[in-house]
Structures are given as structure tokens and as C-alpha cells.
Design an enzyme around this catalytic site. Sequence first.
Site: not given
Length: 467
Positions: A237-239
Site C-alpha cells: 500500500s501507500k505506506r
Amino acid sequence: MKIVTRFAPSPTGALHVGAARTAIFNWLFSESLGGDFLLRIEDTDRVRSEERFELQIIESLKWLGLEWRGEIIRQSGRLDIYGRLAERLIDEKKAYRCYVTAEELGQKREEASKKGEIFRYRREWSQIGAAPGKPYAIRLSVSLGEKIFVEDLVRGEIIFDSSEIEDFVILKADGFPTYNFAAAVDDAQMEISHVIRGDDHIINAPRQILIAEALGLGKPQLAHVPMILGQDGKKLSKRHGAESVTEYRLCGYLPEAVLNYLVRLGWSFGDQEIFTAKELVEKFSLKGIGKSPSVFDSGKFLWLNGKYLRDLPEERILDEMAAIVVQKGLPLQSPQKLRKIMEQMLQRSETLNAMVDQALYFFIDDFEYDEQAAAKFLVEKNREILELLAEELLGFKNFSHDNIHGGFERVMQQTGVGLGKIAQPARVALTGSTKSPGIFDVVEILGKDTVARRITRALDFIGSRGA
Ligand code: GLU
């Protein structure tokens, strides 16, 4: 059997690398067997679907070289088809109208969870609140106690119990189909032979099978591919950093490298790491898809991109660099100078953008000095070195590599210090930091006038610091 695959993105965001991998697998599978690869836009989520995302997805697919056949199918343009089929299921008593409101459903869910039960909607509630003119959804009647067999080409046979599936909505009150209904109808009508997708969709497989069976439609073969995880073992994900193909393109990744890296996440062919698109088409098969999740390693991705970058024809690198220079609003250099910058930066960079970003000092005078480098090298005791260097270098008519080398040698003799002690202050003065290509190359590429300006700037800086 004619092989027909599809990629069916929902235009609710840019093309995520996981979705791009799904597209690549479907494309490769059909290409490798002489089939057709189709594109279907699943834009039935009216709140989250946006045209700009559809455009981005299409642009990313084209950039990756994933060509689809024929017209793009858009689900929002097929509402009458879904509506008719849902009504037909009602006529055949395989589906029914449900008038229960979201609030009523919420209540029922809450009551069930208080009792520690899982709420599953069943036909007997369908008439709650029924009234002429009141909006309704259409639900499929799911019979209890039946086994649903999913023959998955990656995971093998998976058996679901129909009692665990509620009477789910196929058409919402606004006339839009749910994902499962539209997907099952379209897969059949588009004559899709194989669906390859992430295994987060495995729970949808029995629902889509029930819909196809209720409608008497054909069913594609299914292949659910394990997820891509970040290095912390959590879903990508974005993380974990950049997550869309667009972001990678804008960072200066090459389509060949993105294709190669993504396909290897979950698919293998012996130990081979590097594949051309042609080789992938020759070698791809579902047998090579593994059963466990793969881990996205951004360091390896970057390394692979660097490898592809260094294999590109020089003319293409120059064109791409020039485009980045213009896009960043930097002054365009002469073709000769750009070529020299490229020669210096190619071995030091893993992306096209890095070739420019790490070489900003070749383009602009007013870069900032790296604080630590300036504190260490742009100091009073190096003033003489820089002054002597300016005298030596600026005297040359021919600003050649050999002459520049000679100039540095003479400053070494005059000051009695080694090359390193001269090169580092010079490097900070000319490039702003202690890391750069060889100092003679830097001086030569910058040219006499720029070197003169930058040494003056560095001497001023030293003066201002001393004051
Ligand atoms: N629109 C769905 C998604 O983007 C497609 C799933 C499928 O391939 O059936 O996840």
C-alpha cells in the site's frame, strides 16, 4: 477453445502495481496462446469512479505495451442489459425484490452480532417495508446446504458452502449492478475463457458462479494469484512508497523494467530474472505462478531499472533526458553537453530522472551547498587553493581534459598538498557536494565561464562565513 482474457479495472484510482501485474498476466496468457486480451472498465461505483482515473489506467496500459483488442467495454453503458437480466431472474423466481433499507439492515446486523451470530440476509425478510413506489434492490436467492466447486488453476479445487453466502444484492436500488453481477454477466457475454486476478477475489468466485448458473450462462476458468506484500509482510500500500504505474513512470522508470519486475512477482521460469517482452510471451504459462505471496522489493526494482537503463540506445536516453530537463524547467544544454552529462551519469543512476536530479549542477548555477560539505571544505584555509585553481584553469585557451589535469597538478606543486585536498574544495565549489563524477570531467563539462563564476561564488561564500 479460443483463449479470451480480460483486464477489468475499476477507475477509482491510478493503475496500482498489483493491478498492473494482473493485467500483465492476462495479456501474457492470451498472447502466449494466440488469444484475445480485452479491456473492460468496471465503472459501476458511481461515487468513486472518475474519468481521469480511467484515462490514467489506459495511458499506463499503453505505456507498458499491453494492447487490448477491440473496443473498451464500459459497464456504465450496459445498465439496461443488467436490468433486463435481473428482472428475468425475478420472473424465474431465482431473484426477488428487497425493500429493506440500509438502516434496517444495520439494525439486523447489530442484533445478530450481539448474539455472536453472523447476519446473512434471507428471502423471508424481503417484504419488510414493501410498498408501491418504494425503492428496492434485487437479491439472488441462494439455496442452502449446497456445495459450490471452484476449480482454480493456481490453487486447485476450493469448495464453498452455499449456506455461508447470503442472498446477495445483484442490482442496487439506483439501477446499477453490483460488481459480482456485472462481472459474471460480462465475462459470459464477452466469452472470457480465463480470468486471472488477485486472490482477494476468491470470495467472489462462488457468487459469480451462482449468478452464471442462475442465468444459464457460461463460466470462465479461474486463476487466483497470491497477493503482493510489502517487505513488512503487509499488503502492499501507500505506506510502502510509490504504488501506481504512473508514479513509477514519473520517477523515470522504464516500461520494459516495470513489465519485467512485475511479472516476476509471482511468476517464475527457472532462475531467469531478465526477460524481454517477447521472451515473456514465449515462456509464460500459468504453471509458473507460485502459491505463496510475493514480496515487493523496491531496491531490487530500482536495480533492475538501472540495468535496463544502461542497455538502452544512447539516442533514446538523450531524448528522455531532454524531455525531463524541459519538464523540470531547467535550461536545455547543447546536444554535445547533454551527451557528456549522460556519459557521466549513466553508471551512477538507476532511473532517467536520477540522471538529471543528481546532476542539477550541470544545469544551474544557484544550487545550494550541502551544509556539511560547505562547513568542511568552503573554509578560509582553502581560499588559496581555490584562488590558485582559478588562476591556473582560467588561463587556458583550450579547456581540454589534459590541460585541466595539468592545472590541478600545478596547484598541487605550488601548495604542496595532494590531489584529494584540492579536488574536494573544488568539487564543493563547482557542484555543491562532495560526490560527483571525476573532478576533471566536471570542470571540462561545466566550461571555463561557469567554473569562473562558481569559484567566485565559493570565495564570496568563504568571505561571508569568515566575517
Ligand atoms: N474491478 C475489479 C477490480 O478492480 C475486477 C476484479 C475481477 O477481475 O474480476 O478488482
